[in-house]
Design an enzyme around this catalytic site. Structure first.
Site, PDB file in Angstrom:
ATOM      1  N   HIS A  21       0.838  -1.199   0.000  1.00  0.00           N
ATOM      2  CA  HIS A  21       0.000   0.000   0.000  1.00  0.00           C
ATOM      3  C   HIS A  21       0.875   1.253   0.000  1.00  0.00           C
ATOM      4  O   HIS A  21       2.105   1.177  -0.046  1.00  0.00           O
ATOM      5  CB  HIS A  21      -1.019  -0.022   1.135  1.00  0.00           C
ATOM      6  CG  HIS A  21      -0.446  -0.007   2.525  1.00  0.00           C
ATOM      7  ND1 HIS A  21       0.477   0.903   2.953  1.00  0.00           N
ATOM      8  CD2 HIS A  21      -0.687  -0.818   3.595  1.00  0.00           C
ATOM      9  CE1 HIS A  21       0.772   0.684   4.216  1.00  0.00           C
ATOM     10  NE2 HIS A  21       0.097  -0.375   4.634  1.00  0.00           N
ATOM     11  N   HIS A  26       3.873   1.482   2.459  1.00  0.00           N
ATOM     12  CA  HIS A  26       5.042   0.693   2.056  1.00  0.00           C
ATOM     13  C   HIS A  26       5.773   1.401   0.907  1.00  0.00           C
ATOM     14  O   HIS A  26       6.996   1.468   0.870  1.00  0.00           O
ATOM     15  CB  HIS A  26       4.644  -0.701   1.565  1.00  0.00           C
ATOM     16  CG  HIS A  26       3.803  -1.488   2.534  1.00  0.00           C
ATOM     17  ND1 HIS A  26       2.662  -2.134   2.154  1.00  0.00           N
ATOM     18  CD2 HIS A  26       3.953  -1.732   3.850  1.00  0.00           C
ATOM     19  CE1 HIS A  26       2.135  -2.754   3.201  1.00  0.00           C
ATOM     20  NE2 HIS A  26       2.897  -2.520   4.246  1.00  0.00           N
ATOM     21  N   CYS A  82      -0.233  -8.897  21.341  1.00  0.00           N
ATOM     22  CA  CYS A  82      -1.018  -8.393  20.200  1.00  0.00           C
ATOM     23  C   CYS A  82      -0.483  -9.050  18.939  1.00  0.00           C
ATOM     24  O   CYS A  82       0.692  -8.878  18.595  1.00  0.00           O
ATOM     25  CB  CYS A  82      -0.919  -6.866  20.076  1.00  0.00           C
ATOM     26  SG  CYS A  82      -1.600  -6.280  18.506  1.00  0.00           S
ATOM     27  N   CYS A 132       0.764  -6.650  16.125  1.00  0.00           N
ATOM     28  CA  CYS A 132       2.122  -6.107  16.363  1.00  0.00           C
ATOM     29  C   CYS A 132       3.146  -7.221  16.422  1.00  0.00           C
ATOM     30  O   CYS A 132       4.337  -6.966  16.301  1.00  0.00           O
ATOM     31  CB  CYS A 132       2.219  -5.411  17.711  1.00  0.00           C
ATOM     32  SG  CYS A 132       1.339  -3.881  17.868  1.00  0.00           S
ATOM     33  N   CYS A 165      -4.747  -2.987  22.443  1.00  0.00           N
ATOM     34  CA  CYS A 165      -3.399  -2.699  21.959  1.00  0.00           C
ATOM     35  C   CYS A 165      -3.302  -1.210  21.621  1.00  0.00           C
ATOM     36  O   CYS A 165      -4.159  -0.681  20.899  1.00  0.00           O
ATOM     37  CB  CYS A 165      -3.119  -3.550  20.709  1.00  0.00           C
ATOM     38  SG  CYS A 165      -1.809  -2.856  19.694  1.00  0.00           S
ATOM     39  N   HIS A 206      -2.946  -0.893  17.574  1.00  0.00           N
ATOM     40  CA  HIS A 206      -4.013  -1.373  16.685  1.00  0.00           C
ATOM     41  C   HIS A 206      -5.418  -1.219  17.264  1.00  0.00           C
ATOM     42  O   HIS A 206      -6.399  -1.476  16.571  1.00  0.00           O
ATOM     43  CB  HIS A 206      -3.772  -2.840  16.315  1.00  0.00           C
ATOM     44  CG  HIS A 206      -2.564  -3.037  15.464  1.00  0.00           C
ATOM     45  ND1 HIS A 206      -1.312  -3.275  15.981  1.00  0.00           N
ATOM     46  CD2 HIS A 206      -2.407  -2.965  14.119  1.00  0.00           C
ATOM     47  CE1 HIS A 206      -0.444  -3.367  14.991  1.00  0.00           C
ATOM     48  NE2 HIS A 206      -1.074  -3.170  13.858  1.00  0.00           N
ATOM     49  N   LYS A 211      -4.113   6.461  10.071  1.00  0.00           N
ATOM     50  CA  LYS A 211      -3.235   5.427   9.546  1.00  0.00           C
ATOM     51  C   LYS A 211      -4.091   4.517   8.658  1.00  0.00           C
ATOM     52  O   LYS A 211      -5.247   4.248   8.968  1.00  0.00           O
ATOM     53  CB  LYS A 211      -2.633   4.631  10.704  1.00  0.00           C
ATOM     54  CG  LYS A 211      -1.492   3.743  10.250  1.00  0.00           C
ATOM     55  CD  LYS A 211      -0.536   3.370  11.358  1.00  0.00           C
ATOM     56  CE  LYS A 211       0.699   2.719  10.794  1.00  0.00           C
ATOM     57  NZ  LYS A 211       0.737   1.266  10.925  1.00  0.00           N
ATOM     58  N   LYS A 231      -7.276  -1.817   6.839  1.00  0.00           N
ATOM     59  CA  LYS A 231      -8.405  -2.447   6.159  1.00  0.00           C
ATOM     60  C   LYS A 231      -9.698  -2.064   6.862  1.00  0.00           C
ATOM     61  O   LYS A 231     -10.703  -1.796   6.212  1.00  0.00           O
ATOM     62  CB  LYS A 231      -8.246  -3.967   6.204  1.00  0.00           C
ATOM     63  CG  LYS A 231      -7.372  -4.492   5.076  1.00  0.00           C
ATOM     64  CD  LYS A 231      -7.442  -6.009   5.022  1.00  0.00           C
ATOM     65  CE  LYS A 231      -6.113  -6.566   4.558  1.00  0.00           C
ATOM     66  NZ  LYS A 231      -5.813  -7.890   5.020  1.00  0.00           N
TER      67      LYS A 231
HETATM   68  N1  MSP Z   1       7.536  -6.610   9.139  1.00  0.00           N
HETATM   69  C1  MSP Z   1       7.699  -5.496  10.000  1.00  0.00           C
HETATM   70  C2  MSP Z   1       9.058  -4.858   9.818  1.00  0.00           C
HETATM   71  C3  MSP Z   1      10.198  -5.781  10.048  1.00  0.00           C
HETATM   72  S1  MSP Z   1      11.712  -5.014   9.686  1.00  0.00           S
HETATM   73  C4  MSP Z   1      12.839  -6.072  10.265  1.00  0.00           C
HETATM   74  C5  MSP Z   1       6.633  -4.454   9.710  1.00  0.00           C
HETATM   75  N2  MSP Z   1       6.057  -4.532   8.512  1.00  0.00           N
HETATM   76  S2  MSP Z   1       4.902  -3.567   7.979  1.00  0.00           S
HETATM   77  O1  MSP Z   1       4.654  -3.999   6.639  1.00  0.00           O
HETATM   78  O2  MSP Z   1       3.799  -3.546   8.875  1.00  0.00           O
HETATM   79  O3  MSP Z   1       5.487  -2.136   8.008  1.00  0.00           O
HETATM   80  C6  MSP Z   1       6.749  -1.895   7.487  1.00  0.00           C
HETATM   81  C7  MSP Z   1       7.068  -0.441   7.495  1.00  0.00           C
HETATM   82  O4  MSP Z   1       6.143   0.267   6.718  1.00  0.00           O
HETATM   83  C8  MSP Z   1       7.041   0.174   8.903  1.00  0.00           C
HETATM   84  O5  MSP Z   1       8.203   0.947   9.043  1.00  0.00           O
HETATM   85  C9  MSP Z   1       5.892   1.071   8.896  1.00  0.00           C
HETATM   86  O6  MSP Z   1       6.094   2.232   9.631  1.00  0.00           O
HETATM   87  C10 MSP Z   1       5.811   1.419   7.415  1.00  0.00           C
HETATM   88  N3  MSP Z   1       4.461   1.784   7.161  1.00  0.00           N
HETATM   89  C11 MSP Z   1       3.349   1.024   7.232  1.00  0.00           C
HETATM   90  N4  MSP Z   1       2.290   1.834   7.038  1.00  0.00           N
HETATM   91  C12 MSP Z   1       2.709   3.099   6.860  1.00  0.00           C
HETATM   92  C13 MSP Z   1       2.139   4.319   6.577  1.00  0.00           C
HETATM   93  N5  MSP Z   1       0.851   4.462   6.467  1.00  0.00           N
HETATM   94  N6  MSP Z   1       2.973   5.374   6.386  1.00  0.00           N
HETATM   95  C14 MSP Z   1       4.327   5.266   6.421  1.00  0.00           C
HETATM   96  N7  MSP Z   1       4.889   4.145   6.705  1.00  0.00           N
HETATM   97  C15 MSP Z   1       4.099   3.061   6.989  1.00  0.00           C
HETATM   98  O7  MSP Z   1       6.402  -3.602  10.537  1.00  0.00           O
END
Ligand code: MSP
Length: 504
Positions: free
Chosen positions: A20, A23, A128, A131, A145, A148, A296, A299
């Site tokens: 998304h 990411h 959680c 998390c 949590c 979340h 944030k 879904k």
């Molecule tokens: N799998 C773990 C990270 C492990 S690293 C050894 C994780 N994954 S995640 O897919 O949930 O999120 C990964 C990264 O994407 C996190 O740094 C998170 O902050 C970032 N983001 C997820 N949603 C986001 C936004 N809406 N905005 C900016 N970054 C976001 O956590």
């Protein structure tokens, strides 16, 4: 020539959801930074990947009615494809289900175990799953949590524990002797504050779960998903499988992370490395969240934005430029469609696009379509020097939006220079030639500075102004010094680079 090494990582993304906007944001910042360092002449290793083990993924696979392996095999390629579409120039993509990762995780576990920092113990706590982390009663927000806002589960297990509590002082000492390791700087206070509250040992294994990497010293447990995931940063570069490569790249220069995963990256991770006798990272760059409508993405809120839809509409570079420029790295940003249209129109269509089109049109009409010489003492030369210095300084501290702001300052100054001189109204001749030479030179410099953000467009402008060198082989700062435009090059107009958009 001295070549620096620059090793950069993004978090590895959970494969329980499709890629998304959040990411994409983190990955695009990583890509622009990697490209910037390549222009500086660094030898760059840019790593991203997917986090595929743990209860959350197991549950997502169950819900999809498939095995976790088949499930992760179906989602991981969606991330790879999305990054290709976004022009991400990663050197490697690690999946935590790969054999190279498994051997490295086991080696790390064994090293911490041999050091006496992993021990069997009993634990009961609140967990959680979203998390993949434990909380204390005090951490909870109305019994939910705090991240979340979902119920936590009471878990009681005999687990292996990592003795994080032993590392308090070592971590504090390390941070105080490495100022500037965390950017933006204020984030380090959060880290120190967290450590000073007192560190709890954390469990590094699960007995009730099978979807994970078995502990080498007790195969009836699998590794806790965060222990497993953090290790990707060393397993990808050969820890456990290729010592020479590992020694070549570690320690990492920057871990790009979101503010939600600081605790894991800035407390657990350096302690795990210290225990195993490995140097901690050199740096972390902590980003905020890109919110959607002030929230944030999730879904449940139904506000998940697919970055590829925006690429279809605004082009890869239009979208990349927006995410890089609209949010100050470190702060939260807010995505809005209106904001995207407005920034696209003002910065790309009206400023950069218009400058490129204008320069080509006037050179076509007044200079026979052939590039002319810049004035070594042009007022724009001074603007260029400032823009170059500011752009370099901002990328250095991982501030893409400010770096682009500095670069765009030169675009605005060049448009103003043209408006002041109105070469389109003047007779062809030496005066017009010099004004257009100045504009071409400024455009050449801007294009190279903007390349990390908008690589395809930069390549196209480079070609249109008659540059025959490969833009990626250019070096900063040598090639952004004033006065290097190759006079006599053919200049081509072409289609609009960024056609204006109206609100849908
Ligand atoms: N799998 C773990 C990270 C492990 S690293 C050894 C994780 N994954 S995640 O897919 O949930 O999120 C990964 C990264 O994407 C996190 O740094 C998170 O902050 C970032 N983001 C997820 N949603 C986001 C936004 N809406 N905005 C900016 N970054 C976001 O956590």
């Amino acid at each position: 020539m001295w070549v620096g090494k620059y090793y950069l990582t993004t978090p590895i993304y959970y494969v329980n959801a499709q890629p998304h906007l959040g990411h994409a944001y983190t990955t695009i910042v990583g890509d622009a930074l990697a490209r910037w360092h390549r222009l500086l002449g660094d030898d760059v290793y840019f790593l991203t990947g997917t986090d595929e083990h743990g209860l959350k993924i197991q549950q997502a696979a169950d819900a999809a009615g498939t095995s976790p392996q088949a499930f992760t095999d179906s989602i991981a390629p969606l991330f790879q494809k999305a990054w290709e579409r976004l022009n991400i120039s990663n050197n490697d993509f690690i999946r935590t289900t790969e054999p190279r990762h498994r051997v490295g995780v086991q080696k790390l576990l064994q090293a911490c175990f041999d050091a006496g920092d992993i021990e069997l113990d009993k634990y009961s706590g609140l967990y959680c799953v979203a998390c993949e982390a434990y909380f204390t009663e005090d951490d909870l927000d109305n019994n939910l949590c705090p991240i979340h806002k979902r119920p936590v589960e009471h878990v009681e297990e005999e687990n292996y524990f990592f003795r994080l509590s032993r590392f308090e002082q070592r971590l504090i000492d390390w941070y105080s002797s490495h100022p500037g390791a965390v950017v933006p700087e204020h984030r380090v206070n959060e880290v120190i504050g967290f450590i000073k509250q007192g560190l709890q040992d954390f469990s590094v294994s699960r007995k009730t779960l099978t979807w994970g990497i078995p502990l080498p010293f007790d195969e009836s447990h699998v590794a806790y998903v965060w222990f497993d995931a953090l290790a990707n940063y060393i397993t990808a570069i050969g820890y456990g499988s290729d010592d020479a490569k590992f020694n070549e790249w570690w320690p990492v220069n920057h871990h790009l992370i979101g503010k939600d995963i600081i605790r894991f990256h800035n407390v657990y991770w350096p302690a795990m490395l210290m225990s195993a006798g490995i140097e901690p990272p050199k740096g972390w760059a902590v980003g905020g969240w890109l919110l959607v409508g002030g929230e944030k993405m999730s879904k449940t809120s139904g506000n998940v934005v697919n970055p590829l839809d925006l690429v279809d509409e605004f082009g890869v570079d239009g979208f990349r430029y927006y995410v890089l420029s609209d949010t100050t790295y470190g702060n939260d940003g807010d995505f809005t469609y209106e904001g995207l249209v407005s920034r696209y129109n003002s910065d790309l269509a009206n400023n950069l696009g218009n400058l490129a089109a204008r320069v080509a049109t006037v050179v076509g009409k007044k200079c026979n379509g052939v590039g002319t010489a810049p004035d070594p003492n042009s007022p724009l030369a001074e603007h260029a020097r400032t823009a170059v210095a500011d752009t370099i300084a901002q990328w250095e501290i991982v501030q893409p939006s400010r770096a682009l702001e500095a670069t765009w300052g030169l675009i605005r100054a060049t448009n103003a220079h043209l408006e002041n001189n109105e070469p389109w109204k003047a007779e062809a001749g030496p005066l017009v030639d010099t004004v257009m030479g100045d504009a071409l030179e400024a455009l050449r410099i801007v294009t190279l500075l903007a390349f990390p953000a908008i690589p395809d467009t930069a390549r196209e402008i480079w070609r249109r102004i008659g540059m025959t060198t490969d833009i990626e082989s250019c070096r900063i700062p040598a090639d952004v010094q004033w006065g290097q435009y190759p006079v006599g090059s053919p200049v081509e107009k072409g289609d609009p680079l960024f056609p204006r958009r109206t609100l849908a």
